[in-house]
Design a protein around this motif. Structure first.
Motif, short mmCIF file in Angstrom:
data_model
loop_
_atom_site.label_atom_id
_atom_site.label_comp_id
_atom_site.label_asym_id
_atom_site.label_seq_id
_atom_site.Cartn_x
_atom_site.Cartn_y
_atom_site.Cartn_z
N GLU A 111 0.83 -1.21 0.00
CA GLU A 111 0.00 0.00 0.00
C GLU A 111 0.86 1.26 0.00
N SER A 112 1.85 1.31 0.88
CA SER A 112 2.72 2.49 0.94
C SER A 112 3.55 2.64 -0.33
N PHE A 113 4.04 1.53 -0.88
CA PHE A 113 4.83 1.64 -2.10
C PHE A 113 3.96 2.13 -3.25
N ALA A 114 2.74 1.61 -3.36
CA ALA A 114 1.83 2.04 -4.43
C ALA A 114 1.54 3.53 -4.31
N ALA A 115 1.33 4.03 -3.09
CA ALA A 115 1.06 5.45 -2.88
C ALA A 115 2.29 6.28 -3.23
N LEU A 116 3.46 5.82 -2.82
CA LEU A 116 4.70 6.53 -3.12
C LEU A 116 4.94 6.56 -4.63
N LYS A 117 4.74 5.45 -5.29
CA LYS A 117 4.92 5.35 -6.74
C LYS A 117 3.98 6.32 -7.45
N LYS A 118 2.72 6.36 -7.01
CA LYS A 118 1.73 7.27 -7.62
C LYS A 118 2.15 8.71 -7.41
N HIS A 119 2.62 9.03 -6.22
CA HIS A 119 3.06 10.40 -5.90
C HIS A 119 4.25 10.80 -6.75
#
Length: 123
Positions: A111-119
């Motif tokens: 979840e955190s990696f997906a959010a970071l990648k999107k950001h």
């Protein structure tokens, strides 16, 4: 169902993936040289990865990733490259960025990696 692997196994799988992109075949000695580990340590790790169906080893000693091993290796490699470039873009030295990314890539949640990648991609 996702197979849980530990950080050491993930590092080996990522190394096999990276070596397979530059070498015609990957052998235990190549992994030992790349990671600066003993041949005995690599041999034990390859046995464990083979038993978990993450790799296959031919009679000639050539190591290839299975589908599940490749999936994990690609995930870790993507995390590593994205985190390294992101840290470098903020002024962190390449050596420090790579080392920190290597540690973060194993513990960050999906979840955190997906959010970071999107950001990062939105910037």
């Amino acid at each position: 169902m996702k197979t849980h692997t530990n950080e050491s196994a993930e590092n080996y799988l990522e190394t096999i993936l990276m070596l397979s992109q530059s070498l015609p075949v990957v052998r235990s000695i190549d992994i030992a040289t790349e990671l600066n580990f003993s041949k005995a340590s690599v041999s034990v790790a390859m046995k464990n990865l083979r038993e978990k169906h993450m790799i296959e080893v031919s009679d000639a000693g050539f190591i290839t990733l299975t589908e599940s091993g490749s999936e994990i290796a690609r995930m870790i490699y993507e995390r590593h490259t994205l985190l390294t470039s992101w840290l470098e873009s903020m002024g962190v030295s390449p050596e420090t960025a790579a080392g920190d990314a290597c540690r973060i890539e194993h513990v960050i949640s999906k979840e955190s990696f997906a959010a970071l990648k999107k950001h990062i991609k939105a910037q």
